[in-house]
Every structure is written in structure tokens, then in C-alpha cells.
Scaffold this active site. Sequence first.
Site, PDB file in Angstrom:
ATOM      1  N   CYS A 112       0.821  -1.221   0.000  1.00 42.04           N
ATOM      2  CA  CYS A 112       0.000   0.000   0.000  1.00 42.04           C
ATOM      3  C   CYS A 112       0.853   1.269   0.000  1.00 42.04           C
ATOM      4  O   CYS A 112       0.322   2.373  -0.126  1.00 42.04           O
ATOM      5  CB  CYS A 112      -0.944  -0.010   1.192  1.00 42.04           C
ATOM      6  N   HIS A 251      -2.936   6.943   3.187  1.00 43.12           N
ATOM      7  CA  HIS A 251      -3.499   5.713   2.628  1.00 43.12           C
ATOM      8  C   HIS A 251      -4.783   5.390   3.393  1.00 43.12           C
ATOM      9  O   HIS A 251      -4.813   5.450   4.625  1.00 43.12           O
ATOM     10  CB  HIS A 251      -2.465   4.591   2.779  1.00 43.12           C
ATOM     11  N   ASN A 281     -10.366   0.022   1.171  1.00 45.79           N
ATOM     12  CA  ASN A 281      -8.910   0.087   1.038  1.00 45.79           C
ATOM     13  C   ASN A 281      -8.530  -0.342  -0.389  1.00 45.79           C
ATOM     14  O   ASN A 281      -8.625  -1.512  -0.733  1.00 45.79           O
ATOM     15  CB  ASN A 281      -8.282  -0.846   2.079  1.00 45.79           C
TER      16      ASN A 281
HETATM   17  O1  UT7 Z   1      -3.438  -1.444   3.734  1.00 43.35           O
HETATM   18  C1  UT7 Z   1      -2.994  -1.847   4.993  1.00 43.35           C
HETATM   19  C2  UT7 Z   1      -3.828  -2.947   5.403  1.00 43.35           C
HETATM   20  N1  UT7 Z   1      -4.502  -3.140   6.572  1.00 43.35           N
HETATM   21  C3  UT7 Z   1      -4.827  -2.346   7.606  1.00 43.35           C
HETATM   22  O2  UT7 Z   1      -4.531  -1.202   7.709  1.00 43.35           O
HETATM   23  C4  UT7 Z   1      -5.619  -3.031   8.666  1.00 43.35           C
HETATM   24  C5  UT7 Z   1      -5.384  -2.447  10.034  1.00 43.35           C
HETATM   25  N2  UT7 Z   1      -6.251  -3.089  11.001  1.00 43.35           N
HETATM   26  C6  UT7 Z   1      -7.567  -2.858  11.067  1.00 43.35           C
HETATM   27  O3  UT7 Z   1      -8.085  -2.054  10.318  1.00 43.35           O
HETATM   28  C7  UT7 Z   1      -8.361  -3.568  12.108  1.00 43.35           C
HETATM   29  O4  UT7 Z   1      -7.496  -4.333  12.943  1.00 43.35           O
HETATM   30  C8  UT7 Z   1      -9.447  -4.503  11.512  1.00 43.35           C
HETATM   31  C9  UT7 Z   1     -10.555  -3.660  10.896  1.00 43.35           C
HETATM   32  C10 UT7 Z   1      -8.831  -5.424  10.476  1.00 43.35           C
HETATM   33  C11 UT7 Z   1     -10.076  -5.361  12.607  1.00 43.35           C
HETATM   34  O5  UT7 Z   1     -10.598  -4.533  13.627  1.00 43.35           O
HETATM   35  P1  UT7 Z   1     -10.277  -4.823  15.148  1.00 43.35           P
HETATM   36  O6  UT7 Z   1     -10.991  -3.810  15.936  1.00 43.35           O
HETATM   37  O7  UT7 Z   1      -8.782  -4.895  15.297  1.00 43.35           O
HETATM   38  O8  UT7 Z   1     -10.950  -6.230  15.345  1.00 43.35           O
HETATM   39  P2  UT7 Z   1     -10.293  -7.589  15.873  1.00 43.35           P
HETATM   40  O9  UT7 Z   1      -9.409  -8.171  14.836  1.00 43.35           O
HETATM   41  O10 UT7 Z   1      -9.775  -7.392  17.259  1.00 43.35           O
HETATM   42  O11 UT7 Z   1     -11.566  -8.515  15.967  1.00 43.35           O
HETATM   43  C12 UT7 Z   1     -12.608  -8.253  16.944  1.00 43.35           C
HETATM   44  C13 UT7 Z   1     -13.714  -9.279  16.745  1.00 43.35           C
HETATM   45  C14 UT7 Z   1     -13.185 -10.715  16.655  1.00 43.35           C
HETATM   46  O12 UT7 Z   1     -14.099 -11.553  17.301  1.00 43.35           O
HETATM   47  P3  UT7 Z   1     -13.821 -12.091  18.796  1.00 43.35           P
HETATM   48  O13 UT7 Z   1     -12.538 -12.859  18.682  1.00 43.35           O
HETATM   49  O14 UT7 Z   1     -13.686 -10.861  19.636  1.00 43.35           O
HETATM   50  O15 UT7 Z   1     -15.014 -12.916  19.069  1.00 43.35           O
HETATM   51  C15 UT7 Z   1     -13.229 -11.008  15.165  1.00 43.35           C
HETATM   52  O16 UT7 Z   1     -13.407 -12.379  14.886  1.00 43.35           O
HETATM   53  O17 UT7 Z   1     -14.389  -9.015  15.521  1.00 43.35           O
HETATM   54  C16 UT7 Z   1     -14.455 -10.219  14.740  1.00 43.35           C
HETATM   55  N3  UT7 Z   1     -14.451  -9.854  13.328  1.00 43.35           N
HETATM   56  C17 UT7 Z   1     -15.569  -9.575  12.670  1.00 43.35           C
HETATM   57  N4  UT7 Z   1     -16.857  -9.535  13.042  1.00 43.35           N
HETATM   58  C18 UT7 Z   1     -17.776  -9.185  12.123  1.00 43.35           C
HETATM   59  C19 UT7 Z   1     -13.389  -9.732  12.501  1.00 43.35           C
HETATM   60  N5  UT7 Z   1     -13.806  -9.348  11.277  1.00 43.35           N
HETATM   61  C20 UT7 Z   1     -15.162  -9.245  11.364  1.00 43.35           C
HETATM   62  C21 UT7 Z   1     -16.156  -8.878  10.444  1.00 43.35           C
HETATM   63  N6  UT7 Z   1     -17.447  -8.866  10.864  1.00 43.35           N
HETATM   64  N7  UT7 Z   1     -15.891  -8.556   9.164  1.00 43.35           N
END
Ligand code: UT7
Length: 329
Positions: A112, A251, A281
Amino acid sequence: MTFAAITGVGAYVPERVVTNDDMATMVETSDEWIRSRTGIRERRIASADEASSDLGARAAQAALEDAGLAPNDIDLLVVGTSSPDMVMPSTACLLQTKVGLTCPAFDVMAACTSFVYALQAAASAIEAGRARRVLVVGADALTRLVDFTDRRTCVLFGDGAGAFVLEASEEAGVLGIDLGADGSRPEVLRIPAGGSAMPASHETVDAGLHFVQMNGQEVFKFAVRAIPATTKRALAASNMTIDDLTWLVPHQANQRILDTVADRLHLAHDRVFSNIESLGNTSAASIPLAVSDLYTSGSLHRGDVLGLVGFGAGLTWGAAIVRWTKEDD
Ligand code: UT7
């Protein structure tokens, strides 16, 4: 001294809009979860006959038109992408033919951050006198490389392309650039299979190793540290401070990242540009798409100073401070 200045901007996004409710029909997720965790409402997804070079070609044509140039006027093409049409030849070569260019063409692969790296390559070529008119394209169709059964990644990405024409100028357009890389943690964000380390096989495909794997929380923590730090270094290299920035154009990966960065840089949130809501993204395309949105909405004026900041797999990061030198309409 010869400087590089932006004389043309172009953008292209595919027609197909996929909303969060559409995503909820594919994986267990909801509009509420996606909006509150990322700020994304919808994204564009390329049609079956559109690859990254097709998206990039449309953006490149628009940038040429905006600059009032013909394909023959361009003497270097640099394409930033991490979803190349194929492993070889480069996406730049495929795009070159689609646009009718005849110049040297190469890809830059910094995930990215690719567009900022590509901008550095282009501006350096101009400043060194090796090129006078360079087309810089950021094009990605990452939805082709994500697993649409993995809700942690598939809801985040969209497809698109953006392009700049850079021309030699007596006026400084591209000012300071800061780039960085730390290859010690590739597992944080990667596509493990399909390259020379792990060639594609039935086993890799069965295991889904040709899809994006990401540790979202680690990338988040990295991003909110890297963006302010690289922005400050690029500003210092330009003899400027944060107060000189008209717009910070990061980004577009997550609205919460943009908000945290704004707070850490003590920038008003409305000076940190965001269009993530409608595009998701788009990887290497997100910065030029954002600049195109600012430009076409009449929000850019001659003399404005932009901080274009990327971060991504690698890990990589980079910021370019750019003075907008185009005349207002
Ligand atoms: O271009 C560069 C690329 N990437 C980035 O910049 C990504 C940077 N990171 C992020 O944007 C965030 O970490 C995410 C949006 C990817 C995830 O958000 P988060 O607040 O860090 O969530 P998490 O990974 O801690 O997950 C929280 C919960 C989990 O469930 P449990 O374990 O708490 O029961 C996940 O399984 O949310 C769940 N989860 C979802 N639930 C519904 C993960 N993805 C989803 C989803 N819908 N799409």
C-alpha cells in the site's frame, strides 16, 4: 535546479458497488460492524475482464487528458501495484500498450506504500534530468487476492486506480520524501504462495495460501506509529511543519487509523482527507484516488501543501510533501 510538479491527475474505479449489506450475504458480518470498526460503507469491485492494468490504464488516460498530453509525450511509466496482472511481464508493460505509450515502463511493489515509492522514483528521474514527463500510476485489484470466506480481510478491500503526470518544472511541486522499510516481520501482512518461495500447487490453493493473510491489530499499531513519524520526517526534509499542511492524505485503510493519526499529529480531523467510506482500502490506488477526489471537488488550490502518506506490507511506509502548482480553474 529542475523540480517535479504534478500537471495531471486521473482516477478510475470499477462500476460495480458492493455494500456492507452485500458483504453480509457472503460472510458472517454486518454493516454495523464494518462501519464502526473501519468506516467503510461500500467498495468497488472490478469486473471479470478488468485486471489491475485495465484499471490503471483508465486512470492513466484521464491523467494524460488532464495534463493536456498525448501518450507519445511521456518518457517514463512507473506503476505501483501489489496485485499485478501476472507475475511477468510487469503490469507497467501491459498498461503501456493499453494506453499507447512507447516509453520505458516498470513496476514498483511496496504494497500500500507503492504509490509513494513510485512517486519517489518518478520525481528522482525528473530531478536528475533523465526524464521530463513521467506517468505514475497506482493500480490495485486486491479483491482478486482476498478470500471471500474470510471476514477479517474481505470486507476491507476495494479495487481502483489513480494516476499523476509529473513534469519537469522550475517550480517545486514534489518537495521532501521520506521512505522506509522493515522486512523483519513479513508475516504481519502477506500472500504466502504463488511466488518462488512457495510456488502455486494444488496444496497451496487448497490451503488458501494464495490469499491475503493479515494480523489486523499489528498492522493497526504499526500504522498509527508509522504515519505520524514518516510525515514529520518528510515535512522536516521540506523545511516545513505540520502547520504548513493544507491536507494530510493518508493511505485509506481504516477511518480509526486516520482519526488516531489526526490526534497524534494535532491536526483537525477535517484536514485529514478520507473517502474510505465509499471506496474501502484500494491499496496503491488510495492516495491518487484521494487526491483526485480533492481535485475534482474543487478543494485544491494553487499553493496548497499536501502530505501524501502510505504504509503497508513489507512492512513499508513513506510520505511525500507536495505543493499543488496547478492553476485554479
Ligand atoms: O493497507 C494496509 C492494510 N490493513 C490495515 O490497515 C488493517 C489495520 N487493522 C484494522 O483495520 C483492524 O485491525 C481490523 C478492521 C482489520 C479489525 O478490527 P479490530 O478492531 O482490530 O478487530 P479484531 O481483529 O480485534 O476482531 C474483533 C472481533 C473478533 O471476534 P472475537 O474474537 O472478539 O469474538 C473477530 O473475529 O471481531 C471479529 N471480526 C468480525 N466480526 C464481524 C473480525 N472481522 C469481522 C467482520 N465482521 N468482518
